[in-house]
Design a protein around this motif. Structure first.
Motif, PDB file in Angstrom:
ATOM      1  N   GLU A  40       3.125  -5.318  13.148  1.00 60.53           N
ATOM      2  CA  GLU A  40       3.313  -6.701  13.752  1.00 60.53           C
ATOM      3  C   GLU A  40       2.716  -7.845  13.338  1.00 60.53           C
ATOM      4  N   ILE A  41       1.954  -7.823  12.345  1.00 61.65           N
ATOM      5  CA  ILE A  41       1.277  -8.734  10.951  1.00 61.65           C
ATOM      6  C   ILE A  41       2.169  -9.700  10.012  1.00 61.65           C
ATOM      7  N   ALA A  42       3.134  -8.126   9.646  1.00 62.35           N
ATOM      8  CA  ALA A  42       3.945  -7.911   8.309  1.00 62.35           C
ATOM      9  C   ALA A  42       5.007  -8.556   7.996  1.00 62.35           C
ATOM     10  N   GLY A  43       5.342  -9.918   7.010  1.00 63.86           N
ATOM     11  CA  GLY A  43       6.441 -10.640   7.428  1.00 63.86           C
ATOM     12  C   GLY A  43       7.923  -9.845   7.083  1.00 63.86           C
ATOM     13  N   PRO A  44       8.880  -9.641   7.498  1.00 66.25           N
ATOM     14  CA  PRO A  44      10.328  -8.446   7.571  1.00 66.25           C
ATOM     15  C   PRO A  44      10.610  -8.027   5.728  1.00 66.25           C
ATOM     16  N   ALA A  45      10.294  -9.069   4.713  1.00 71.87           N
ATOM     17  CA  ALA A  45      10.449  -9.111   3.281  1.00 71.87           C
ATOM     18  C   ALA A  45       9.986  -7.921   3.439  1.00 71.87           C
ATOM     19  N   ILE A  46       8.893  -8.323   3.054  1.00 72.70           N
ATOM     20  CA  ILE A  46       7.604  -6.683   2.719  1.00 72.70           C
ATOM     21  C   ILE A  46       7.471  -5.803   3.781  1.00 72.70           C
ATOM     22  N   ARG A  47       7.778  -5.982   5.119  1.00 72.11           N
ATOM     23  CA  ARG A  47       7.109  -4.934   6.105  1.00 72.11           C
ATOM     24  C   ARG A  47       7.509  -3.280   5.656  1.00 72.11           C
ATOM     25  N   GLY A  48       9.015  -2.974   5.401  1.00 72.86           N
ATOM     26  CA  GLY A  48       8.872  -1.696   4.597  1.00 72.86           C
ATOM     27  C   GLY A  48       8.270  -1.336   3.355  1.00 72.86           C
ATOM     28  N   ALA A  49       7.583  -2.107   2.932  1.00 70.38           N
ATOM     29  CA  ALA A  49       6.502  -1.369   1.781  1.00 70.38           C
ATOM     30  C   ALA A  49       5.039  -1.747   2.446  1.00 70.38           C
ATOM     31  N   LEU A  50       4.782  -3.171   2.808  1.00 70.14           N
ATOM     32  CA  LEU A  50       3.398  -2.521   4.106  1.00 70.14           C
ATOM     33  C   LEU A  50       3.864  -1.590   4.711  1.00 70.14           C
ATOM     34  N   CYS A  51       4.376  -1.008   5.443  1.00 77.36           N
ATOM     35  CA  CYS A  51       3.948   0.193   5.853  1.00 77.36           C
ATOM     36  C   CYS A  51       3.822   1.511   5.053  1.00 77.36           C
ATOM     37  N   GLY A  52       4.361   1.294   4.231  1.00 69.84           N
ATOM     38  CA  GLY A  52       4.784   1.933   3.390  1.00 69.84           C
ATOM     39  C   GLY A  52       3.271   2.279   3.079  1.00 69.84           C
ATOM     40  N   VAL A  53       2.058   1.858   2.990  1.00 68.41           N
ATOM     41  CA  VAL A  53       0.922   1.647   2.837  1.00 68.41           C
ATOM     42  C   VAL A  53       0.262   2.918   3.096  1.00 68.41           C
ATOM     43  N   CYS A  54       0.900   3.010   4.371  1.00 70.75           N
ATOM     44  CA  CYS A  54       0.408   3.916   5.395  1.00 70.75           C
ATOM     45  C   CYS A  54       0.086   5.120   4.490  1.00 70.75           C
ATOM     46  N   ALA A  55       1.402   5.642   4.104  1.00 68.02           N
ATOM     47  CA  ALA A  55       1.508   7.015   3.817  1.00 68.02           C
ATOM     48  C   ALA A  55       0.933   7.101   2.024  1.00 68.02           C
ATOM     49  N   LEU A  56       1.191   6.248   1.336  1.00 65.90           N
ATOM     50  CA  LEU A  56       0.334   6.059  -0.125  1.00 65.90           C
ATOM     51  C   LEU A  56      -1.483   6.424   0.516  1.00 65.90           C
ATOM     52  N   MET A  57      -2.156   5.414   1.465  1.00 63.60           N
ATOM     53  CA  MET A  57      -2.860   5.599   1.649  1.00 63.60           C
ATOM     54  C   MET A  57      -3.550   7.248   2.160  1.00 63.60           C
ATOM     55  N   SER A  58      -3.217   7.665   3.038  1.00 63.26           N
ATOM     56  CA  SER A  58      -3.078   9.052   3.100  1.00 63.26           C
ATOM     57  C   SER A  58      -2.971   9.809   2.576  1.00 63.26           C
ATOM     58  N   LEU A  59      -1.714   9.920   1.108  1.00 61.27           N
ATOM     59  CA  LEU A  59      -1.791  10.642   0.444  1.00 61.27           C
ATOM     60  C   LEU A  59      -3.256  10.569  -0.761  1.00 61.27           C
ATOM     61  N   ALA A  60      -3.078   8.986  -1.044  1.00 55.73           N
ATOM     62  CA  ALA A  60      -4.693   8.655  -1.551  1.00 55.73           C
ATOM     63  C   ALA A  60      -5.804   9.257  -1.143  1.00 55.73           C
ATOM     64  N   GLY A  61      -6.189   9.396  -0.128  1.00 58.17           N
ATOM     65  CA  GLY A  61      -7.651  10.098   0.633  1.00 58.17           C
ATOM     66  C   GLY A  61      -7.404  10.908   0.295  1.00 58.17           C
ATOM     67  N   THR A  62      -6.801  11.993   0.239  1.00 61.83           N
ATOM     68  CA  THR A  62      -6.080  13.593  -0.263  1.00 61.83           C
ATOM     69  C   THR A  62      -6.082  14.203  -1.273  1.00 61.83           C
ATOM     70  N   LEU A  63      -5.890  12.649  -2.429  1.00 60.19           N
ATOM     71  CA  LEU A  63      -6.275  12.939  -3.653  1.00 60.19           C
ATOM     72  C   LEU A  63      -7.606  12.941  -4.423  1.00 60.19           C
ATOM     73  N   THR A  64      -8.032  12.037  -3.467  1.00 55.93           N
ATOM     74  CA  THR A  64      -9.480  11.417  -3.378  1.00 55.93           C
ATOM     75  C   THR A  64     -10.204  13.050  -3.565  1.00 55.93           C
ATOM     76  N   SER A  65     -10.515  13.762  -2.596  1.00 53.93           N
ATOM     77  CA  SER A  65     -11.156  14.681  -1.771  1.00 53.93           C
ATOM     78  C   SER A  65     -11.288  15.877  -2.887  1.00 53.93           C
ATOM     79  N   MET A  66      -9.003  16.120  -3.295  1.00 51.27           N
ATOM     80  CA  MET A  66      -8.941  16.758  -4.266  1.00 51.27           C
ATOM     81  C   MET A  66      -9.856  16.971  -5.644  1.00 51.27           C
TER      82      MET A  66
END
Length: 462
Positions: A132-158
């Protein structure tokens, strides 16, 4: 002179990262299992656990994931997106405190259950908020932060798991939601939420804070489009009062959006990622010169690196091409792993297969590459952008529940299937799921890159 373009992009990024810290915490809890299981096996944690208890400890996060999406969806429309994100942070804090104080298996069950509750809230609220808050031009990249953060969290634990104590790892998991809770006081509420409450002035202020101040006309036009979507949503609600979820399947556009999100998301989980997170550190076969912990650590790093690459590609190459490439490659990788396990698990061919004991380790690393750029990222982007305002909260809740069920099913069946028939059967199932995902993307998934939410809705209505 202030670079307003950079400033408003930074604001959107700050909002997205803060919201997705709840997803980062869920990733850390996913990686927690693979970090902790070797410690349990080595007796470093004074809690006696049977194999069955271990499997429940791994799976309870997905049980909790089923409990929270519906209440979270209801609260988002009444108390706001940021309120719900703060609630998720508090649940994660309780989970970490319980893990710190654990002295019996039931305490770990409850900690993982609470982490699952937080995960359900995070994936329901964070993806909707960022969409809802992301602009159309970068919405795909910002929504992709979701996957990045999930993976980064896993990386932190591992990354930390092998080098720190059980208690220190849990302290890290306590710190993540505390940071999110503090940052949540510096981000902007969704303009859509203010419009739903009839507060046009607050909505205008919120959108202005998120958009380029040098382009006020575009911001005004976007606000008008948002207002029109909210009015349309109110009309839909008025014609289906008392049946909030009937709106989710009441139009062709909503049905198509729901099908795309559920199929790509469920098949992504059925492709084995939950099992890899939960068990790879203990079920990979021994290989000459390669330790399990080393392979898992490389896997985690590759996931994060290629998630970053995927973020840079999703708005250029598009969602659909990345999904087709990703799922096609995963199918081949998992099939090769299935063939290896088929021969490795039979006494007559075990010695021959042992000469290729590097195959599942290399497969794990290649899986990380192709999972991160497509199957692990695009479903989150679709979740962010496919649904209209009238059904966003319900859609987020339903999608999160379906993903939780598929994760729970695969993690519980994985060890049982391996014991009954062998790991080759499970990898064959994972390969078939990835192949089915590829076919779905080829024949049904629509491309949404660079389009506004209103334009996407019109495409889905055709």
């Amino acid at each position: 002179m202030v670079n307003f373009e950079g400033k408003h992009i930074f604001k959107q990024l700050l909002c997205s990262v803060t919201a997705f810290l709840t997803v980062y915490a869920s990733g850390a809890w996913l990686g927690w299992a693979s970090a902790v299981l070797p410690k349990l096996a080595a007796g470093e944690i004074p809690i006696a656990m049977s194999p069955e208890a271990v499997s429940w400890t791994v799976a309870f996060i997905d049980v909790g994931n089923l409990l929270s999406p519906l209440p979270a969806g209801w609260l988002m429309d009444r108390c706001g997106r940021i309120f719900v994100l703060r609630a998720a942070a508090l649940v994660y804090i309780l989970a970490a405190v319980l893990a710190l104080a654990a002295s019996a298996p039931v305490h770990l069950y409850l900690a993982r259950l609470l982490a699952g509750v937080g995960k359900g809230v995070a994936f329901t609220a964070a993806t909707l908020y960022v969409g809802e808050i992301a602009g159309p031009a970068i919405r795909g990249a910002l929504c992709g932060v979701c996957a990045l953060m999930s993976l980064a969290g896993t990386l932190t634990s591992m990354t930390l798991g092998p080098f720190v104590s059980f208690q220190a790892l849990n302290l890290v998991l306590l710190g993540i939601p505390l940071v999110e809770l503090v940052l949540s006081f510096f981000i902007v509420e969704s303009p859509y939420f203010f419009l739903m409450r009839g507060d046009d002035e607050a909505a205008g202020d919120a959108l202005a804070d998120l958009r380029d101040p040098n382009r006020p006309t575009l911001t005004s036009e976007e606000l008008s489009a948002m207002r029109a979507k909210v009015l349309e949503a109110r009309n839909e609600i008025g014609t289906s009062a008392g049946y909030p979820f009937s709106r989710l399947v009441g139009t062709r556009a909503n049905r198509r959006a729901l099908l795309m999100v559920l199929v790509t998301g469920v098949l992504e989980r059925a492709g084995g990622i939950s099992c890899i997170y939960g068990y790879a550190s203990t079920t990979l076969p021994a290989a000459r010169g390669i330790q399990r912990s080393q392979s898992w650590l490389v896997f985690s790093w590759l996931c994060v690196i290629f998630a970053l690459i995927g973020m840079s590609l999703v708005d250029g190459c598009g969602r659909r091409p990345l999904m087709i490439l990703s799922t096609s490659a995963l199918t081949v990788i998992l099939l090769v792993s299935a063939v290896f396990y088929f021969f490795y698990e039979r006494p007559a061919t075990r010695d021959l297969a042992s000469h290729f004991d590097y195959v599942p380790h290399v497969g794990l690393m290649l899986y990380a590459v192709f999972y991160a750029i497509g199957a692990g990222q695009v479903p989150h982007t679709l979740h962010c952008e496919l649904f209209p305002t009238s059904v966003k909260s319900q859609a987020s809740a339903v999608a999160t529940i379906f993903l939780g069920v598929s994760s729970f099913a695969t993690t519980k069946i994985y060890l049982l299937g391996a014991q009954v028939a062998g790991f080759y059967l499970m990898y064959l199932v994972f390969a078939l799921a990835s192949f089915a995902n590829m076919l779905f993307c080829v024949f049904y998934l629509v491309e949404t890159k660079g389009k506004t939410l209103a334009e996407i809705h019109r495409i889905l209505s055709r």
